[in-house]
Design a protein around this motif. Sequence first.
Motif, PDB file in Angstrom:
ATOM      1  N   SER A 189       0.847  -1.198  -0.051  1.00  0.00           N
ATOM      2  CA  SER A 189       0.110   0.087  -0.054  1.00  0.00           C
ATOM      3  C   SER A 189       0.827   1.195  -0.045  1.00  0.00           C
ATOM      4  O   SER A 189       2.106   1.181   0.033  1.00  0.00           O
ATOM      5  N   PRO A 190       0.257   2.473  -0.193  1.00  0.00           N
ATOM      6  CA  PRO A 190       1.224   3.627   0.006  1.00  0.00           C
ATOM      7  C   PRO A 190       1.864   3.699   1.388  1.00  0.00           C
ATOM      8  O   PRO A 190       2.943   4.345   1.617  1.00  0.00           O
ATOM      9  N   GLY A 191       1.384   3.191   2.511  1.00  0.00           N
ATOM     10  CA  GLY A 191       1.960   3.119   3.716  1.00  0.00           C
ATOM     11  C   GLY A 191       0.780   3.279   4.910  1.00  0.00           C
ATOM     12  O   GLY A 191      -0.166   3.364   4.665  1.00  0.00           O
ATOM     13  N   PRO A 192       1.464   3.090   6.150  1.00  0.00           N
ATOM     14  CA  PRO A 192       0.452   3.056   7.182  1.00  0.00           C
ATOM     15  C   PRO A 192      -0.227   4.321   7.475  1.00  0.00           C
ATOM     16  O   PRO A 192      -1.475   4.205   7.841  1.00  0.00           O
ATOM     17  N   GLU A 193       0.137   5.517   7.148  1.00  0.00           N
ATOM     18  CA  GLU A 193      -0.589   6.736   7.462  1.00  0.00           C
ATOM     19  C   GLU A 193      -1.868   6.965   6.405  1.00  0.00           C
ATOM     20  O   GLU A 193      -2.825   7.309   6.595  1.00  0.00           O
ATOM     21  N   SER A 194      -1.381   6.405   4.956  1.00  0.00           N
ATOM     22  CA  SER A 194      -2.518   6.378   4.115  1.00  0.00           C
ATOM     23  C   SER A 194      -3.631   5.520   4.258  1.00  0.00           C
ATOM     24  O   SER A 194      -4.863   5.762   4.295  1.00  0.00           O
ATOM     25  N   ASP A 195      -3.167   4.222   4.861  1.00  0.00           N
ATOM     26  CA  ASP A 195      -4.060   3.154   5.154  1.00  0.00           C
ATOM     27  C   ASP A 195      -4.913   3.686   6.471  1.00  0.00           C
ATOM     28  O   ASP A 195      -6.265   3.314   6.166  1.00  0.00           O
ATOM     29  N   ALA A 196      -4.268   4.456   7.172  1.00  0.00           N
ATOM     30  CA  ALA A 196      -5.315   5.057   8.158  1.00  0.00           C
ATOM     31  C   ALA A 196      -6.399   5.880   7.870  1.00  0.00           C
ATOM     32  O   ALA A 196      -7.387   6.026   8.466  1.00  0.00           O
ATOM     33  N   GLU A 197      -6.148   6.612   6.770  1.00  0.00           N
ATOM     34  CA  GLU A 197      -7.023   7.476   6.135  1.00  0.00           C
ATOM     35  C   GLU A 197      -8.030   6.965   5.327  1.00  0.00           C
ATOM     36  O   GLU A 197      -8.951   7.626   5.060  1.00  0.00           O
ATOM     37  N   HIS A 198      -7.704   6.081   4.446  1.00  0.00           N
ATOM     38  CA  HIS A 198      -8.455   5.145   3.382  1.00  0.00           C
ATOM     39  C   HIS A 198      -8.558   3.755   3.800  1.00  0.00           C
ATOM     40  O   HIS A 198      -7.565   2.910   3.410  1.00  0.00           O
ATOM     41  N   PRO A 199      -9.581   3.393   4.251  1.00  0.00           N
ATOM     42  CA  PRO A 199      -9.671   1.945   4.651  1.00  0.00           C
ATOM     43  C   PRO A 199      -9.674   1.053   3.389  1.00  0.00           C
ATOM     44  O   PRO A 199     -10.159   1.268   2.240  1.00  0.00           O
ATOM     45  N   SER A 200      -9.295  -0.207   3.585  1.00  0.00           N
ATOM     46  CA  SER A 200      -9.506  -1.056   2.449  1.00  0.00           C
ATOM     47  C   SER A 200     -11.001  -1.451   1.889  1.00  0.00           C
ATOM     48  O   SER A 200     -11.820  -1.313   2.449  1.00  0.00           O
ATOM     49  N   THR A 201     -10.937  -1.550   0.624  1.00  0.00           N
ATOM     50  CA  THR A 201     -12.160  -1.827   0.109  1.00  0.00           C
ATOM     51  C   THR A 201     -12.063  -2.785  -0.869  1.00  0.00           C
ATOM     52  O   THR A 201     -11.093  -2.974  -1.646  1.00  0.00           O
ATOM     53  N   ASP A 202     -13.142  -3.475  -1.019  1.00  0.00           N
ATOM     54  CA  ASP A 202     -13.406  -4.520  -2.089  1.00  0.00           C
ATOM     55  C   ASP A 202     -13.753  -4.158  -3.098  1.00  0.00           C
ATOM     56  O   ASP A 202     -14.844  -3.237  -3.627  1.00  0.00           O
ATOM     57  N   HIS A 203     -12.656  -4.215  -4.163  1.00  0.00           N
ATOM     58  CA  HIS A 203     -13.067  -3.324  -5.454  1.00  0.00           C
ATOM     59  C   HIS A 203     -14.105  -4.026  -6.371  1.00  0.00           C
ATOM     60  O   HIS A 203     -14.576  -3.257  -6.975  1.00  0.00           O
ATOM     61  N   GLU A 204     -14.328  -5.266  -6.458  1.00  0.00           N
ATOM     62  CA  GLU A 204     -15.657  -5.579  -6.892  1.00  0.00           C
ATOM     63  C   GLU A 204     -16.966  -5.113  -6.515  1.00  0.00           C
ATOM     64  O   GLU A 204     -17.788  -4.759  -7.272  1.00  0.00           O
ATOM     65  N   SER A 205     -17.245  -5.218  -5.165  1.00  0.00           N
ATOM     66  CA  SER A 205     -18.416  -4.987  -4.676  1.00  0.00           C
ATOM     67  C   SER A 205     -18.540  -3.314  -4.315  1.00  0.00           C
ATOM     68  O   SER A 205     -19.397  -2.645  -4.299  1.00  0.00           O
ATOM     69  N   GLY A 206     -17.314  -2.451  -4.138  1.00  0.00           N
ATOM     70  CA  GLY A 206     -17.250  -1.230  -3.783  1.00  0.00           C
ATOM     71  C   GLY A 206     -17.286  -1.101  -2.224  1.00  0.00           C
ATOM     72  O   GLY A 206     -17.571  -0.125  -1.720  1.00  0.00           O
TER      73      GLY A 206
ATOM     74  N   GLU B 126     -16.639  -1.008   1.886  1.00  0.00           N
ATOM     75  CA  GLU B 126     -15.404  -0.754   2.742  1.00  0.00           C
ATOM     76  C   GLU B 126     -15.519  -2.224   3.561  1.00  0.00           C
ATOM     77  O   GLU B 126     -16.191  -2.602   4.166  1.00  0.00           O
ATOM     78  N   MET B 127     -14.203  -2.443   3.690  1.00  0.00           N
ATOM     79  CA  MET B 127     -13.690  -3.644   4.787  1.00  0.00           C
ATOM     80  C   MET B 127     -13.621  -3.074   6.127  1.00  0.00           C
ATOM     81  O   MET B 127     -13.108  -2.262   6.281  1.00  0.00           O
ATOM     82  N   PRO B 128     -13.721  -3.976   7.148  1.00  0.00           N
ATOM     83  CA  PRO B 128     -13.493  -3.664   8.424  1.00  0.00           C
ATOM     84  C   PRO B 128     -12.144  -3.436   8.993  1.00  0.00           C
ATOM     85  O   PRO B 128     -11.817  -3.335  10.147  1.00  0.00           O
ATOM     86  N   GLY B 129     -11.121  -3.619   8.133  1.00  0.00           N
ATOM     87  CA  GLY B 129      -9.998  -3.682   8.270  1.00  0.00           C
ATOM     88  C   GLY B 129      -8.893  -3.609   7.011  1.00  0.00           C
ATOM     89  O   GLY B 129      -9.412  -3.619   6.112  1.00  0.00           O
ATOM     90  N   VAL B 130      -7.559  -3.487   7.263  1.00  0.00           N
ATOM     91  CA  VAL B 130      -6.632  -3.572   6.269  1.00  0.00           C
ATOM     92  C   VAL B 130      -6.376  -5.042   5.857  1.00  0.00           C
ATOM     93  O   VAL B 130      -6.196  -5.736   6.677  1.00  0.00           O
ATOM     94  N   SER B 131      -6.308  -5.106   4.432  1.00  0.00           N
ATOM     95  CA  SER B 131      -5.851  -6.346   3.783  1.00  0.00           C
ATOM     96  C   SER B 131      -4.595  -6.547   4.202  1.00  0.00           C
ATOM     97  O   SER B 131      -3.582  -5.905   3.363  1.00  0.00           O
ATOM     98  N   VAL B 132      -4.230  -7.951   4.309  1.00  0.00           N
ATOM     99  CA  VAL B 132      -2.914  -8.222   4.646  1.00  0.00           C
ATOM    100  C   VAL B 132      -2.604  -9.963   4.292  1.00  0.00           C
ATOM    101  O   VAL B 132      -3.491 -10.559   3.999  1.00  0.00           O
ATOM    102  N   ASN B 133      -1.343 -10.026   4.311  1.00  0.00           N
ATOM    103  CA  ASN B 133      -0.987 -11.607   3.918  1.00  0.00           C
ATOM    104  C   ASN B 133      -0.037 -11.924   4.977  1.00  0.00           C
ATOM    105  O   ASN B 133       1.214 -11.560   5.421  1.00  0.00           O
ATOM    106  N   PRO B 134      -0.369 -13.048   5.684  1.00  0.00           N
ATOM    107  CA  PRO B 134       0.538 -13.409   6.929  1.00  0.00           C
ATOM    108  C   PRO B 134       2.033 -14.039   6.296  1.00  0.00           C
ATOM    109  O   PRO B 134       2.027 -14.464   5.013  1.00  0.00           O
TER     110      PRO B 134
END
Length: 142
Positions: A31-48, A50-58
């Motif tokens: 992503s652009p980084g932590p600060e940008s993520d705090a301002e813009h939550p993750s969005t499911d691009h197909e449905s539009g 907003e998701m309840p957290g940021v999308s990550v991979n373990p």
Amino acid sequence: MAVEDSLPTLHRLADLAELLIPGAVVYVRYSPGPESDAEHPSTDHESGLEMPGVSVNPLNAPGWWSLPVEDWLARRIVQYAHQQAEGARPWVLTGKEVDFGPDNEPLLVDVEPIAWISGDLVREAHERYHSRLDAGRATHED
């Protein structure tokens, strides 16, 4: 000073491997980084939606993985490296899993940034992934 400015940068897979502590899960996010993520939550691009957290991979290897952990890390870094073309940067973080996204990826809240991942580390991951694993091989042969 911004949080992003104070984050260390990891340059080698071995540095990333040192962050893997038994009992703790660390993740990679492009992503652009932590600060940008705090301002813009993750969005499911197909449905539009907003998701309840940021999308990550373990990044932690599963119990069945018997190859070097750096091989697993290389695989995880490479699988999402295409997102860099969209202006995203890879970074390592931890947080609390609250749900999962459309690709079954964890969604995190209470995000704690750990480090940036350098271009050198991404290049090393590509080299290792393609030299040590059967990159791109299908799970099922027809």
